[in-house]
Design a protein around this motif. Structure first.
Motif, mmCIF file in Angstrom:
data_model
loop_
_atom_site.group_PDB
_atom_site.id
_atom_site.type_symbol
_atom_site.label_atom_id
_atom_site.label_comp_id
_atom_site.label_asym_id
_atom_site.label_seq_id
_atom_site.Cartn_x
_atom_site.Cartn_y
_atom_site.Cartn_z
ATOM 1 N N VAL A 272 9.755 -75.242 -40.224
ATOM 2 C CA VAL A 272 10.342 -75.055 -41.551
ATOM 3 C C VAL A 272 11.856 -74.900 -41.465
ATOM 4 O O VAL A 272 12.593 -75.458 -42.285
ATOM 5 C CB VAL A 272 9.714 -73.830 -42.260
ATOM 6 C CG1 VAL A 272 10.380 -73.581 -43.598
ATOM 7 C CG2 VAL A 272 8.226 -74.007 -42.431
ATOM 8 N N GLU A 273 12.324 -74.191 -40.471
ATOM 9 C CA GLU A 273 13.757 -73.980 -40.319
ATOM 10 C C GLU A 273 14.491 -75.301 -40.096
ATOM 11 O O GLU A 273 15.604 -75.501 -40.585
ATOM 12 C CB GLU A 273 14.054 -73.002 -39.180
ATOM 13 C CG GLU A 273 13.643 -71.571 -39.469
ATOM 14 C CD GLU A 273 12.139 -71.318 -39.329
ATOM 15 O OE1 GLU A 273 11.409 -72.165 -38.750
ATOM 16 O OE2 GLU A 273 11.684 -70.282 -39.831
ATOM 17 N N GLY A 274 13.863 -76.200 -39.346
ATOM 18 C CA GLY A 274 14.453 -77.521 -39.131
ATOM 19 C C GLY A 274 14.555 -78.309 -40.430
ATOM 20 O O GLY A 274 15.553 -78.992 -40.676
ATOM 21 N N LEU A 275 13.523 -78.199 -41.269
ATOM 22 C CA LEU A 275 13.559 -78.869 -42.567
ATOM 23 C C LEU A 275 14.627 -78.244 -43.459
ATOM 24 O O LEU A 275 15.377 -78.957 -44.135
ATOM 25 C CB LEU A 275 12.192 -78.810 -43.251
ATOM 26 C CG LEU A 275 12.116 -79.480 -44.624
ATOM 27 C CD1 LEU A 275 12.490 -80.959 -44.542
ATOM 28 C CD2 LEU A 275 10.721 -79.302 -45.215
ATOM 29 N N GLU A 276 14.722 -76.930 -43.445
ATOM 30 C CA GLU A 276 15.753 -76.250 -44.234
ATOM 31 C C GLU A 276 17.148 -76.702 -43.793
ATOM 32 O O GLU A 276 18.019 -76.940 -44.627
ATOM 33 C CB GLU A 276 15.624 -74.739 -44.117
ATOM 34 C CG GLU A 276 14.433 -74.182 -44.855
ATOM 35 C CD GLU A 276 14.234 -72.697 -44.626
ATOM 36 O OE1 GLU A 276 14.696 -72.162 -43.593
ATOM 37 O OE2 GLU A 276 13.594 -72.069 -45.484
#
Length: 76
Positions: free
Chosen positions: A63-67
């Motif tokens: 999720v952090e990569g997508l954010e």
């Protein structure tokens, strides 16, 4: 979790001015599914075969990569 409706995506894509299919898909998920939470978007993508390929192509593994990817799009 709901599956991505790829037929609707193809229709949506016809009216998009963006060249990057992943960016169009993110817009589609926001519009068609009213998804604004990156966690929900990531969960939907990681449960879809094509979504997984799109994430891998951009080295997004959480999720952090997508954010971070979304932040980069907004702030160019």
């Amino acid at each position: 979790m709901t599956d991505i409706n790829w037929l609707e995506f193809k229709e949506y894509k016809k009216h998009s001015v963006k060249d990057d299919n992943f960016e169009v898909l993110l817009d589609f998920l926001k519009s068609y599914y009213n998804m604004l939470n990156p966690r929900d978007v990531y969960e939907m993508l990681k449960d879809d075969e094509t979504g997984i390929l799109m994430l891998k192509k951009r080295d997004i593994s959480d999720v952090e990569g997508l954010e971070s990817y979304l932040f980069d799009i907004v702030n160019g």
